[in-house]
Design a protein around this motif. Structure first.
Motif, mmCIF file in Angstrom:
data_model
loop_
_atom_site.group_PDB
_atom_site.id
_atom_site.type_symbol
_atom_site.label_atom_id
_atom_site.label_comp_id
_atom_site.label_asym_id
_atom_site.label_seq_id
_atom_site.Cartn_x
_atom_site.Cartn_y
_atom_site.Cartn_z
ATOM 1 N N HIS A 1 0.785 -1.193 -0.064
ATOM 2 C CA HIS A 1 0.093 -0.148 -0.287
ATOM 3 C C HIS A 1 0.946 1.148 0.110
ATOM 4 N N HIS A 2 1.814 1.109 0.593
ATOM 5 C CA HIS A 2 3.013 2.268 0.671
ATOM 6 C C HIS A 2 4.358 2.133 0.385
ATOM 7 N N ILE B 1 1.579 3.363 9.522
ATOM 8 C CA ILE B 1 1.016 2.619 8.436
ATOM 9 C C ILE B 1 0.765 1.019 8.698
ATOM 10 N N CYS B 2 1.800 0.534 9.226
ATOM 11 C CA CYS B 2 1.716 -0.887 9.724
ATOM 12 C C CYS B 2 0.722 -1.024 10.871
ATOM 13 N N ARG C 1 -2.048 0.213 10.789
ATOM 14 C CA ARG C 1 -3.180 0.249 10.402
ATOM 15 C C ARG C 1 -3.592 -1.109 9.433
ATOM 16 N N LEU D 1 -1.928 -1.944 6.921
ATOM 17 C CA LEU D 1 -1.557 -1.790 5.711
ATOM 18 C C LEU D 1 -0.148 -2.197 5.534
ATOM 19 N N ARG D 2 0.256 -2.526 4.176
ATOM 20 C CA ARG D 2 1.428 -3.229 3.907
ATOM 21 C C ARG D 2 2.383 -2.187 3.359
#
Length: 265
Positions: free
Chosen positions: A87-88, A116-117, A119, A121-122
């Motif tokens: 995702h990022h 980010i992690c 949440r 998200l990868r």
């Protein structure tokens, strides 16, 4: 190349960023990167078009036991393929480029990666080839760039060092190790009461031997001694040793006194 004996029992800890090595040139460096990743709690490794193919035995020999990371590493033909499920993506960039993107320090990047992690998200970290680093097409796949604030006169890092900087920042961002502690081994830090007991013993013997015979200066000298011992965290074992030193000095003084008396007689 899997299932090697003697490797560390490394397992992923939560959701951590994927390390993507783009066109790495030497298997030794891939192994060193795996070692750095294991140090900092990063476990997901992807390789984009490694120059000498994959797997390479030298990587395992140079990983110092980070075998599981290498065993699970995946190979991808392009950067786009390696980051397709992420995702990022952040890309390390040692030199200024004519690109309009956010530029973060390693610490700033990790702060965002942690969010980010958290949440679910990868996220991924791109590292370029040893010789030239990432090119503009590689960095086009990234959301932001990461630059390390190092000595501007010499900013050269090898690939494993760059990975180690990010792995260290990742680990310490969630680490609760106190910045400073006193290693006392089997002893404990002495209480104020025990320290005061020793200082009383010391001052008594200094009075007895005449060291504090200058009465106008005596209060200041005693205060200086107290400041000296109160300055740090003296351990109980150290106090026992100092008690023994003062006692032996007193015994020696009394013994010399008796010898002198016997000689005069």
């Amino acid at each position: 190349m899997t299932g090697r004996d003697g490797g560390a029992d490394l397992r992923p800890i939560g959701n951590s960023p994927v390390v993507v090595l783009v066109r790495p040139q030497l298997a030794d460096n891939i192994g060193a990167c795996a070692r750095a990743m294991a140090n900092g709690g990063l476990f997901h490794l992807r390789l984009v078009a490694p120059r000498d193919g994959w797997p390479q035995e030298k990587a395992w020999r140079n990983s110092s036991g980070a075998d599981r990371i290498l065993d699970a590493a995946t190979v991808h033909p392009t950067v786009a393929d390696a980051v397709a499920d992420l995702h990022h993506v952040f890309a390390t960039c040692p030199r200024p480029r004519h690109i309009v993107k956010p530029v973060l320090t390693a610490r700033g990047a990790v702060a965002e990666l942690r969010q980010i992690c958290a949440r679910d998200l990868r996220a991924g970290l791109l590292f370029g080839p040893e010789r030239a680093g990432l090119d503009n097409d590689d960095m086009a796949e990234a959301d932001a760039l990461v630059r390390f604030p190092l000595n501007p006169a010499f900013m050269s890092l090898n690939l494993a060092q760059a990975v180690m900087v990010m792995a260290y920042e990742w680990w310490t961002a969630a680490d609760d190790t106190v910045p400073r502690r006193l290693m006392t081994n089997e002893s404990q830090v002495a209480t104020k009461g025990r320290l005061d007991n020793f200082l009383t013993h010391l001052v008594d013997q200094l009075d007895a031997c005449g060291f504090l015979r200058n009465l106008p200066k005596r209060p200041g000298m005693v205060r200086n001694l107290r400041h000296l011992f109160q300055r740090g965290e003296v351990t109980e074992q150290e106090l026992r040793t100092l008690h023994g030193v003062v006692t032996e000095l007193a015994i020696g003084r009394r013994r010399r006194g008796r010898l002198e008396t016997e000689t005069e007689a």
